[in-house]
Design a protein around this motif. Structure first.
Motif, mmCIF file in Angstrom:
data_model
loop_
_atom_site.group_PDB
_atom_site.id
_atom_site.type_symbol
_atom_site.label_atom_id
_atom_site.label_comp_id
_atom_site.label_asym_id
_atom_site.label_seq_id
_atom_site.Cartn_x
_atom_site.Cartn_y
_atom_site.Cartn_z
ATOM 1 N N LEU A 1 21.805 3.984 -45.635
ATOM 2 C CA LEU A 1 22.701 2.966 -45.724
ATOM 3 C C LEU A 1 21.869 1.707 -46.127
ATOM 4 O O LEU A 1 22.225 0.724 -46.685
ATOM 5 C CB LEU A 1 23.751 2.822 -44.756
ATOM 6 C CG LEU A 1 24.677 4.023 -44.792
ATOM 7 C CD1 LEU A 1 25.648 3.853 -43.609
ATOM 8 C CD2 LEU A 1 25.543 3.728 -46.194
ATOM 9 N N ILE B 1 33.575 3.234 -55.732
ATOM 10 C CA ILE B 1 33.696 3.741 -54.500
ATOM 11 C C ILE B 1 35.070 4.057 -54.407
ATOM 12 O O ILE B 1 35.729 3.296 -54.140
ATOM 13 C CB ILE B 1 33.348 2.659 -53.283
ATOM 14 C CG1 ILE B 1 31.729 2.453 -53.681
ATOM 15 C CG2 ILE B 1 33.607 3.166 -52.025
ATOM 16 C CD1 ILE B 1 31.512 0.987 -52.640
ATOM 17 N N PHE C 1 26.497 9.162 -46.217
ATOM 18 C CA PHE C 1 24.925 8.837 -46.249
ATOM 19 C C PHE C 1 24.470 8.879 -44.819
ATOM 20 O O PHE C 1 25.285 8.427 -43.901
ATOM 21 C CB PHE C 1 24.708 7.596 -46.930
ATOM 22 C CG PHE C 1 24.812 7.682 -48.232
ATOM 23 C CD1 PHE C 1 25.142 8.637 -49.373
ATOM 24 C CD2 PHE C 1 23.998 6.523 -49.112
ATOM 25 C CE1 PHE C 1 25.090 8.577 -50.384
ATOM 26 C CE2 PHE C 1 23.947 6.687 -50.575
ATOM 27 C CZ PHE C 1 24.358 7.505 -51.071
ATOM 28 N N GLN D 1 26.147 0.169 -40.598
ATOM 29 C CA GLN D 1 27.019 1.304 -40.140
ATOM 30 C C GLN D 1 27.175 0.990 -38.525
ATOM 31 O O GLN D 1 26.361 0.456 -37.954
ATOM 32 C CB GLN D 1 26.439 2.483 -40.198
ATOM 33 C CG GLN D 1 27.176 3.541 -39.333
ATOM 34 C CD GLN D 1 26.776 4.875 -39.546
ATOM 35 O OE1 GLN D 1 26.838 5.567 -40.630
ATOM 36 N NE2 GLN D 1 26.097 5.527 -38.649
ATOM 37 N N VAL E 1 25.575 5.652 -56.454
ATOM 38 C CA VAL E 1 25.803 4.083 -56.195
ATOM 39 C C VAL E 1 25.394 3.402 -57.524
ATOM 40 O O VAL E 1 24.153 3.268 -58.217
ATOM 41 C CB VAL E 1 24.785 3.877 -55.020
ATOM 42 C CG1 VAL E 1 24.675 2.511 -54.800
ATOM 43 C CG2 VAL E 1 24.861 4.496 -53.890
ATOM 44 N N HIS F 1 31.732 8.408 -51.221
ATOM 45 C CA HIS F 1 30.272 9.020 -51.263
ATOM 46 C C HIS F 1 29.348 7.946 -50.286
ATOM 47 O O HIS F 1 28.399 8.496 -50.112
ATOM 48 C CB HIS F 1 29.671 8.820 -52.661
ATOM 49 C CG HIS F 1 29.748 7.581 -53.402
ATOM 50 N ND1 HIS F 1 30.666 7.255 -54.385
ATOM 51 C CD2 HIS F 1 28.974 6.500 -53.503
ATOM 52 C CE1 HIS F 1 30.576 6.016 -54.750
ATOM 53 N NE2 HIS F 1 29.252 5.599 -54.410
ATOM 54 N N LEU F 2 29.846 6.978 -49.808
ATOM 55 C CA LEU F 2 28.833 6.131 -48.858
ATOM 56 C C LEU F 2 29.186 6.773 -47.533
ATOM 57 O O LEU F 2 28.005 6.647 -46.758
ATOM 58 C CB LEU F 2 29.351 4.753 -49.059
ATOM 59 C CG LEU F 2 28.960 3.818 -50.179
ATOM 60 C CD1 LEU F 2 29.371 2.421 -49.846
ATOM 61 C CD2 LEU F 2 27.431 4.037 -50.203
ATOM 62 N N THR F 3 30.128 7.241 -47.252
ATOM 63 C CA THR F 3 30.479 7.800 -45.877
ATOM 64 C C THR F 3 29.379 8.812 -45.464
ATOM 65 O O THR F 3 29.222 9.377 -44.220
ATOM 66 C CB THR F 3 31.785 8.031 -45.595
ATOM 67 O OG1 THR F 3 32.332 9.105 -46.199
ATOM 68 C CG2 THR F 3 32.652 6.719 -45.756
ATOM 69 N N VAL G 1 21.322 0.291 -49.450
ATOM 70 C CA VAL G 1 22.430 0.125 -50.471
ATOM 71 C C VAL G 1 22.758 -1.364 -50.277
ATOM 72 O O VAL G 1 23.124 -1.904 -49.139
ATOM 73 C CB VAL G 1 23.483 1.226 -50.236
ATOM 74 C CG1 VAL G 1 24.747 0.876 -51.015
ATOM 75 C CG2 VAL G 1 22.948 2.574 -50.173
ATOM 76 N N VAL H 1 24.352 -2.666 -46.678
ATOM 77 C CA VAL H 1 25.656 -1.787 -45.973
ATOM 78 C C VAL H 1 25.156 -1.675 -44.551
ATOM 79 O O VAL H 1 23.925 -1.254 -44.348
ATOM 80 C CB VAL H 1 25.973 -0.673 -46.639
ATOM 81 C CG1 VAL H 1 26.841 0.081 -45.786
ATOM 82 C CG2 VAL H 1 26.378 -0.762 -47.929
#
Length: 233
Positions: A50, A27, A45, A62, A22, A41-43, A53, A60
């Protein structure tokens, strides 16, 4: 417990490695040709990470649609009952989804006499409430209630999570081998479970050299693809 203890150090290393990306790596979003979902690479986590971040000074977040794959499936059934196959096909553009939908439509045609004549009005929680058709009951239970809790209560399970596991087994199980929980589900929604079982029957195709299974019967991937086109496209 022993397994988790052994895995803790490896997981800590893995998440530290992912966190290190990060702010240092762009991304890079890639789309899966199988599920049509977008990955970066975020999905991967956990949601608890999150929140730490920050992008453009904002954390972020979700969002998760509750019982999403069953909601998608219930809606596909309802649209087919209400507006027919051509309208259902017209709602999607990906060829992969059209192939899956044509398979579903062929299965629904085999069950035409068992399907309700009238669709559920999803803006009215009392629509079809007196119906004796399990397809209508399924659509109502998914749209207007917590579906996992409904299944938990109807099957006499101790925990909502067990109901969720049973339903995910229904989605991901590749065979129609007998299963005690799925047999109980079949008593609750016999036509719906039969439709899913028919969809999941493996097709064989032949080439000059070999015979192979097609992927058109993967019910869970079908719903993931539909879900991805709705949310991404």
């Amino acid at each position: 417990d022993d397994f988790l203890k052994q895995r803790i150090s490896a997981l800590i290393y893995h998440y530290k490695h992912e966190i290190s990306k990060v702010g240092t790596l762009p991304i890079d979003e890639k789309r899966s040709p199988v599920t049509l979902r977008i990955y970066s690479h975020l999905t991967n986590f956990p949601s608890r990470i999150l929140q730490f971040v920050v992008i453009n000074k904002k954390a972020v977040v979700q969002l998760d649609l509750r019982t999403s794959q069953f909601l998608v499936f219930a809606n596909l059934l309802n649209v087919y009952i209400k507006d027919g196959e051509q309208h259902l096909l017209s709602l999607f553009n990906h060829n992969r989804n059209k192939t899956y939908l044509k398979r579903l439509i062929n299965v629904l045609k085999q069950h035409r006499t068992q399907l309700p004549q009238v669709a559920v009005d999803i803006s009215d929680r009392y629509s079809g409430i007196t119906s004796s058709c399990d397809v209508t009951n399924f659509i109502n239970d998914v749209f207007f209630k917590d579906f996992y809790t409904v299944v938990q209560q109807e099957l006499g399970l101790d925990d909502r999570l067990i109901a969720k596991h049973a339903l995910f087994k229904l989605l991901f199980k590749k065979t129609n081998r007998p299963d005690e929980l799925l047999n109980k589900l079949a008593l609750l929604y016999p036509i719906v479970i039969n439709i899913i079982a028919e969809f999941k029957k493996t097709d064989k195709k032949k080439t000059a050299d070999t015979e192979y299974d097609t992927h058109e019967s993967n019910f869970s991937v079908f719903l993931q693809c539909i879900e991805a086109e709705i949310f991404v496209d």
